[in-house]
Design an enzyme around this catalytic site. Structure first.
Site, PDB file in Angstrom:
ATOM      1  N   SER A  46      70.816  -0.672   6.385  1.00 63.86           N
ATOM      2  CA  SER A  46      70.454  -1.621   6.855  1.00 63.86           C
ATOM      3  C   SER A  46      70.249  -2.964   8.588  1.00 63.86           C
ATOM      4  O   SER A  46      69.212  -3.897   8.092  1.00 63.86           O
ATOM      5  CB  SER A  46      70.114  -2.921   5.679  1.00 63.86           C
ATOM      6  N   HIS A  59      65.913   3.953   5.341  1.00 61.31           N
ATOM      7  CA  HIS A  59      66.177   2.607   4.131  1.00 61.31           C
ATOM      8  C   HIS A  59      65.902   2.113   3.705  1.00 61.31           C
ATOM      9  O   HIS A  59      64.055   1.360   3.477  1.00 61.31           O
ATOM     10  CB  HIS A  59      66.155   1.481   5.204  1.00 61.31           C
ATOM     11  N   GLU A 102      61.888   1.584   4.801  1.00 65.67           N
ATOM     12  CA  GLU A 102      61.938   1.823   6.350  1.00 65.67           C
ATOM     13  C   GLU A 102      62.188   2.993   7.060  1.00 65.67           C
ATOM     14  O   GLU A 102      63.624   3.279   6.917  1.00 65.67           O
ATOM     15  CB  GLU A 102      62.348   0.520   6.789  1.00 65.67           C
ATOM     16  N   ASN A 134      65.115  -6.458   7.631  1.00 70.63           N
ATOM     17  CA  ASN A 134      66.654  -7.700   7.408  1.00 70.63           C
ATOM     18  C   ASN A 134      66.232  -9.053   8.777  1.00 70.63           C
ATOM     19  O   ASN A 134      67.231 -10.418   8.958  1.00 70.63           O
ATOM     20  CB  ASN A 134      67.875  -7.328   7.500  1.00 70.63           C
TER      21      ASN A 134
END
Length: 295
Positions: free
Chosen positions: A118, A139, A151, A189
């Site tokens: 992540s 991800h 992702e 993130n």
């Protein structure tokens, strides 16, 4: 693409295995601990039963999904003759680099190596292999069977061909793949973690309490879950790890983790997984109210 290996049978790994298997792919689920594999299969079964009760799938679909999954405690046999390996181990750079060095030696030359990281650099992971053009970030979001986003992160050397292959595979899984570049935290993130960290800072500074902070964000910003609840669900140790990766990568103080978060992790208060974080999960009903449910 026929056979996928998934490394790690924890929350993310079993969810990834679930999604691949439910879409007709053979999955080798790998973990060093048989107990973790047993728990992973039990979680997948429980989630399939929930979907079955809501008439989202049939009994045949459930049995077919489970029959598509084989478990392994030995990496070499688990990754043999696979088309894609998805690593979903602990969010720790040294562990991931060690795994990818070994995968590069064990896997066929044409096998694509993906990581569910992540926040950690795909370029750095790819650099420890002899196939950096075949290393990519994939991800998934948690809970994997529910969340649509994946992702797709291409490292410096990741080829267009591999990127396109993984984008198309993600679509076949019923996901919405979104290509992003390889910078610490990627997109999800890089935006989410500073918000969670700021919520923790707000608590740390005594501006408001846990329930008050989460209520403001849920009712005022239409968030389905408050930031402190979400941090508990993700795992406070995971939040801290991602913030540290971004702080180390950017050297920007806005990514520095709040001292309260650091202390809670040191004290073993990790959220749902440990039974206590910003909320008390010692009673199962309390935990159920926080964790997202399959619709």
């Amino acid at each position: 693409m026929n056979t996928i290996a998934v490394i790690g049978a924890g929350t993310m790994g079993n969810g990834i295995a679930h999604v691949f298997a439910q879409n007709g792919l053979k999955v080798n689920l790998i973990d060093i601990a048989q107990d973790s594999l047993d728990k992973g299969i039990a979680t997948i079964t429980k989630n399939l039963d929930r979907m079955l009760s809501k008439e989202r799938i049939s009994e045949d679909d459930k049995q077919s999904t489970l029959s598509n999954i084989n478990t392994f405690t030995e990496l070499k046999s688990g990754v043999a003759k696979t088309d894609l390996v998805v690593e979903a181990a602990t969010e720790n750079l040294d562990i991931k680099l060690s795994i990818f060095k070994e995968l590069d030696e064990l896997c066929d030359s044409e096998t694509i190596l993906a990581t569910n990281t992540s926040s950690i650099s795909i370029t750095q992971i790819g650099a420890v292999t002899n196939r950096p053009e075949k290393v990519i970030g994939m991800h998934f979001m948690n809970p994997v069977p529910i969340m649509k986003l994946v992702e797709i992160i291409r490292g410096y050397s990741t080829s267009d061909e591999i990127t396109n292959t993984i984008m198309e595979l993600s679509k076949k899984l019923g996901k919405t793949p979104t290509e992003v570049n390889d910078y610490p935290g990627f997109v999800a993130n890089r935006i989410l973690m500073p918000m969670l960290n700021e919520a923790i800072e707000t608590l740390y500074n005594g501006v408001a309490g846990v329930n008050e902070i989460d209520t403001v964000m849920k009712l005022g910003m239409a968030h389905p879950m408050g930031p402190l609840q979400l941090a508990d669900f993700i795992g406070l140790d995971v939040c801290l790890s991602i913030l540290n990766v971004m702080y180390d990568g950017f050297k920007n103080p806005k990514y520095a983790p709040c001292p309260l978060l650091v202390n809670m992790v040191m004290a073993g208060k990790l959220g749902v997984k440990s039974g206590e974080g910003f909320y008390d999960y010692s009673e199962s009903r309390k935990a159920e109210k926080v964790a997202p449910q399959f619709n």
